[in-house]
Design an enzyme around this catalytic site. Structure first.
Site, PDB file in Angstrom:
ATOM      1  CG  ASP A  33      -0.393  -0.677   2.520  1.00  0.00           C
ATOM      2  OD1 ASP A  33       0.784  -0.198   2.717  1.00  0.00           O
ATOM      3  OD2 ASP A  33      -0.945  -1.178   3.263  1.00  0.00           O
TER       4      ASP A  33
ATOM      5  CG  ASN B 181      -8.841  -1.953  12.020  1.00  0.00           C
ATOM      6  OD1 ASN B 181      -7.923  -2.820  11.593  1.00  0.00           O
ATOM      7  ND2 ASN B 181      -9.394  -0.931  11.460  1.00  0.00           N
TER       8      ASN B 181
ATOM      9  CG  HIS C 288      -5.821  -2.765   8.730  1.00  0.00           C
ATOM     10  ND1 HIS C 288      -5.907  -1.695   9.888  1.00  0.00           N
ATOM     11  CD2 HIS C 288      -4.793  -2.839   8.516  1.00  0.00           C
ATOM     12  CE1 HIS C 288      -4.767  -1.193  10.026  1.00  0.00           C
ATOM     13  NE2 HIS C 288      -3.957  -1.974   9.580  1.00  0.00           N
TER      14      HIS C 288
ATOM     15  CD  GLU D  29      -8.713   0.558   7.955  1.00  0.00           C
ATOM     16  OE1 GLU D  29      -8.765  -0.311   8.833  1.00  0.00           O
ATOM     17  OE2 GLU D  29      -7.911   1.672   7.926  1.00  0.00           O
TER      18      GLU D  29
END
Length: 268
Positions: free
Chosen positions: A70, A142, A144, A149
């Site tokens: 990313d 979380n 990801h 996400e």
């Protein structure tokens, strides 16, 4: 999925590096190695172990192609906190992967359409290279993967994504305040990640325990993007004791890590 648990940060790094090297050997296509690269603190020890392997002649990354997971949108790739610069410092300068072989999604452009077109071209570039042989991964608190996400489509491709508030808060320590953290990124999609020959995910610390339990033992769900590892035929999850602390099937993972020998076979 194989779950391997190390007793120290050094052991976690060694286990992860050994599985990266074995994956490159198994899924490689001859002369050209193609390695998927993750940023963050979790894989740093792994990269140091790969550097040791290169120094000892057990590995050679001098002609390897690297594909980043990313990149931020809105900061130049020369920015010290861009993932391109991070990978130059933490991977290229450590394991000897040439900067010329480092590929990173483009997070700049005149229009949103231009950035998305670059994202589409990134997926095409991975395919043109023969596919990623081993993808190194971390996981967010979380759940990801990359910057996919919660709520990300399980078949998604490289694309523009909005960063979750928690992700921006976690990354604010690298910037001069959260107001300077980009709000968007370009990330490999979950579908893109799943096409790699082997996935090697590294997670350490109690802060990752809930995400790991959900990814490894929870339901396959967009609510926990990391759960897509359950769909992959060659996924290796390497943890320390703290990250593994909420796994219900810990005893089985330890038994399975011992592997199988000829003595386990029944000859009829």
């Amino acid at each position: 999925m194989r779950v391997l648990i190390g007793s120290s940060p050094e052991e976690v790094a060694r286990i992860a590096a050994d599985n990266v090297l074995a994956g490159l050997a198994e899924h490689g296509n001859g002369a050209q190695q193609v390695l998927g690269l993750a940023t963050g603190s979790s894989p740093l020890g792994l990269y140091r172990e790969l550097a040791v392997a290169a120094a000892q002649g057990r590995a050679d990354f001098s002609s390897t192609l690297g594909f980043a997971l990313d990149e931020y949108i809105g900061i130049p790739d020369t920015h010290e906190q861009s993932y391109r610069q991070t990978l130059v410092n933490e991977v290229c300068n450590v394991i000897g992967l040439p900067v010329s072989g480092l590929n990173v999604p483009k997070g700049t452009g005149s229009t949103v359409a231009e950035v998305q077109a670059s994202a589409d071209a990134y997926d095409a570039a991975i395919k043109a290279a023969g596919g990623i042989q081993v993808q190194i991964l971390g996981i967010g608190a979380n759940g990801h993967l990359g910057f996919n996400e919660p709520g990300s489509a399980l078949t998604s491709r490289t694309r523009i994504k909005r960063l979750a508030s928690k992700t921006r808060q976690d990354n604010a320590r690298f910037f001069d305040g959260i107001e300077h953290v980009p709000t968007h990124c370009v990330t490999q999609g979950l579908g893109t990640i799943l096409e790699a020959g082997r996935l090697v995910l590294v997670a350490t610390g109690a802060g990752k325990a809930d995400a790991i339990a959900a990814a490894v033992e929870g339901a396959l769900s967009a609510s926990c993007p990391g759960s897509v590892l359950q769909l992959h035929r060659d996924a290796v999850v390497v943890l320390d004791e703290a990250a593994a602390s909420k796994l219900a099937q810990r005893e089985y993972y330890d038994d399975a890590a011992a592997g199988i020998t000829d003595e386990n076979l029944v000859v009829g």
